[in-house]
Design a protein around this motif. Sequence first.
Motif, PDB file in Angstrom:
ATOM      1  N   PRO A   1       0.807  -1.224   0.000  1.00 23.27           N
ATOM      2  CA  PRO A   1       0.000   0.000   0.000  1.00 23.27           C
ATOM      3  C   PRO A   1       0.836   1.268   0.000  1.00 23.27           C
ATOM      4  CG  PRO A   1       0.046  -0.968   2.188  1.00 23.27           C
ATOM      5  CD  PRO A   1       0.742  -1.940   1.287  1.00 23.27           C
ATOM      6  N   SER A   2       2.107   1.163   0.392  1.00 26.24           N
ATOM      7  CA  SER A   2       2.978   2.337   0.456  1.00 26.24           C
ATOM      8  C   SER A   2       4.431   1.877   0.479  1.00 26.24           C
ATOM      9  CB  SER A   2       2.673   3.175   1.705  1.00 26.24           C
ATOM     10  OG  SER A   2       2.895   2.412   2.885  1.00 26.24           O
ATOM     11  N   VAL A   3       5.351   2.826   0.397  1.00 24.28           N
ATOM     12  CA  VAL A   3       6.771   2.505   0.459  1.00 24.28           C
ATOM     13  C   VAL A   3       7.171   2.334   1.925  1.00 24.28           C
ATOM     14  CG1 VAL A   3       9.107   3.247  -0.102  1.00 24.28           C
ATOM     15  CG2 VAL A   3       7.205   3.871  -1.615  1.00 24.28           C
TER      16      VAL A   3
ATOM     17  N   GLY B   1      21.204   6.359  -3.755  1.00 21.90           N
ATOM     18  CA  GLY B   1      20.646   5.027  -3.857  1.00 21.90           C
ATOM     19  C   GLY B   1      19.308   5.031  -4.570  1.00 21.90           C
ATOM     20  N   MET B   2      18.883   3.837  -5.020  1.00 22.80           N
ATOM     21  CA  MET B   2      17.620   3.693  -5.740  1.00 22.80           C
ATOM     22  C   MET B   2      16.841   2.514  -5.185  1.00 22.80           C
ATOM     23  SD  MET B   2      19.337   4.249  -9.503  1.00 22.80           S
ATOM     24  CE  MET B   2      17.893   3.743 -10.431  1.00 22.80           C
ATOM     25  N   LEU B   3      15.533   2.717  -5.002  1.00 25.93           N
ATOM     26  CA  LEU B   3      14.625   1.689  -4.496  1.00 25.93           C
ATOM     27  C   LEU B   3      13.481   1.549  -5.491  1.00 25.93           C
ATOM     28  CD1 LEU B   3      13.199   1.550  -0.846  1.00 25.93           C
ATOM     29  CD2 LEU B   3      11.780   1.068  -2.822  1.00 25.93           C
ATOM     30  N   LEU B   4      13.180   0.321  -5.891  1.00 21.88           N
ATOM     31  CA  LEU B   4      12.110   0.060  -6.851  1.00 21.88           C
ATOM     32  C   LEU B   4      11.068  -0.832  -6.198  1.00 21.88           C
ATOM     33  CD1 LEU B   4      11.457   0.713  -9.833  1.00 21.88           C
ATOM     34  CD2 LEU B   4      12.574  -1.440 -10.448  1.00 21.88           C
ATOM     35  N   ILE B   5       9.812  -0.357  -6.196  1.00 22.98           N
ATOM     36  CA  ILE B   5       8.751  -1.087  -5.502  1.00 22.98           C
ATOM     37  C   ILE B   5       7.385  -0.864  -6.146  1.00 22.98           C
ATOM     38  CG2 ILE B   5       8.568   0.848  -3.866  1.00 22.98           C
ATOM     39  CD1 ILE B   5       7.528  -1.144  -1.768  1.00 22.98           C
ATOM     40  N   PRO B   6       6.571  -1.916  -6.295  1.00 29.93           N
ATOM     41  CA  PRO B   6       5.192  -1.749  -6.747  1.00 29.93           C
ATOM     42  C   PRO B   6       4.340  -1.226  -5.578  1.00 29.93           C
ATOM     43  CG  PRO B   6       6.004  -3.980  -7.157  1.00 29.93           C
ATOM     44  CD  PRO B   6       6.935  -3.337  -6.182  1.00 29.93           C
ATOM     45  N   VAL B   7       3.595  -0.161  -5.825  1.00 28.11           N
ATOM     46  CA  VAL B   7       2.760   0.447  -4.781  1.00 28.11           C
ATOM     47  C   VAL B   7       1.369   0.740  -5.347  1.00 28.11           C
ATOM     48  CG1 VAL B   7       2.440   2.462  -3.283  1.00 28.11           C
ATOM     49  CG2 VAL B   7       4.722   1.511  -3.605  1.00 28.11           C
ATOM     50  N   GLY B   8       0.334   0.474  -4.549  1.00 24.34           N
ATOM     51  CA  GLY B   8      -1.013   0.782  -5.003  1.00 24.34           C
ATOM     52  C   GLY B   8      -2.032   0.679  -3.891  1.00 24.34           C
TER      53      GLY B   8
ATOM     54  N   ARG C   1      -5.046  -4.257  -3.997  1.00 26.43           N
ATOM     55  CA  ARG C   1      -4.182  -5.406  -4.194  1.00 26.43           C
ATOM     56  C   ARG C   1      -4.188  -5.863  -5.650  1.00 26.43           C
ATOM     57  NH1 ARG C   1      -4.770  -9.224   1.179  1.00 26.43           N
ATOM     58  NH2 ARG C   1      -4.091  -7.646   2.661  1.00 26.43           N
ATOM     59  N   ARG C   2      -3.057  -6.376  -6.086  1.00 26.11           N
ATOM     60  CA  ARG C   2      -2.877  -6.918  -7.428  1.00 26.11           C
ATOM     61  C   ARG C   2      -3.020  -5.860  -8.530  1.00 26.11           C
ATOM     62  NH1 ARG C   2      -2.422 -12.681  -6.810  1.00 26.11           N
ATOM     63  NH2 ARG C   2      -2.153 -12.919  -4.582  1.00 26.11           N
ATOM     64  N   ALA C   3      -2.928  -4.591  -8.170  1.00 28.11           N
ATOM     65  CA  ALA C   3      -2.930  -3.512  -9.163  1.00 28.11           C
ATOM     66  C   ALA C   3      -2.105  -2.367  -8.595  1.00 28.11           C
ATOM     67  CB  ALA C   3      -4.356  -3.062  -9.458  1.00 28.11           C
TER      68      ALA C   3
ATOM     69  N   GLY D   1       5.034   3.230 -14.214  1.00 28.15           N
ATOM     70  CA  GLY D   1       3.950   2.580 -14.938  1.00 28.15           C
ATOM     71  C   GLY D   1       3.255   1.482 -14.172  1.00 28.15           C
ATOM     72  N   ALA D   2       2.152   1.017 -14.734  1.00 30.37           N
ATOM     73  CA  ALA D   2       1.295   0.026 -14.075  1.00 30.37           C
ATOM     74  C   ALA D   2       1.901  -1.366 -14.115  1.00 30.37           C
ATOM     75  CB  ALA D   2      -0.074   0.010 -14.736  1.00 30.37           C
ATOM     76  N   VAL D   3       1.776  -2.082 -12.992  1.00 28.02           N
ATOM     77  CA  VAL D   3       2.241  -3.462 -12.876  1.00 28.02           C
ATOM     78  C   VAL D   3       1.263  -4.244 -12.001  1.00 28.02           C
ATOM     79  CG1 VAL D   3       4.707  -3.026 -13.205  1.00 28.02           C
ATOM     80  CG2 VAL D   3       3.714  -2.784 -10.934  1.00 28.02           C
TER      81      VAL D   3
END
Length: 203
Positions: free
Chosen positions: A145-147, A159-166, A169-171, A190-192
């Motif tokens: 739900p958040s970083v 530094g760099m951090l890559l994370i799916p956030v939304g 769930r599942r979007a 973009g969307a994942v």
Amino acid sequence: MVRDQIQGRGIHDPAVLAAMLKIPRHEFVDEALHAQAYADNPVPIGHGQTISQPYIVALMSQTLEVQPGMRVLEIGTGSGYQAAVLAEMGAKVYTVERIKELHLAARKRMTRLRYLNALCKLDDGTLGWPGQAPFDRIIVTAGGPSVPEPLVDQLGDPGMLLIPVGPSRRAQELIMVRKEDGKIVQENKGAVVFVDLVGRHGY
């Protein structure tokens, strides 16, 4: 797989391409699913988890701009495939998994395939790996739900951090967090769609 699914969709980092050409992806799924290992889709690995589709693994690896010798924290070991790609690219990988069975299987697999520069830990990944911080790069292979603040705190500067956030769930949206000179900047990539990030700072 690499030519059609990855290069054909804009992945150009030679280190990413070389790593994915070398690593036997079928070794990271059950024998009954070997035929599906190189398809352009996620493959189940048990416990409601998946090995991400090849393109997503390549995209995240390229987006992180990993260089040999970097210290990379991965949250969500799963099968160990993403960690293997990063290790093959020359990174020192610290990967955390919360599901014991997946953790044990991945650790055994990494040892067998000789990825000795990838260390596995069983824990709540949303807490990171404080004892090994700071990290040059952090990659989260589940959507939350958040970083998580602990991950931002453990990110090196720069530094760099890559994370799916939304919010659902599942979007999610793939978020790049950059830290430089004490400043935090976020960029939407973009969307994942990822499995849930579960833990104190996840779902």
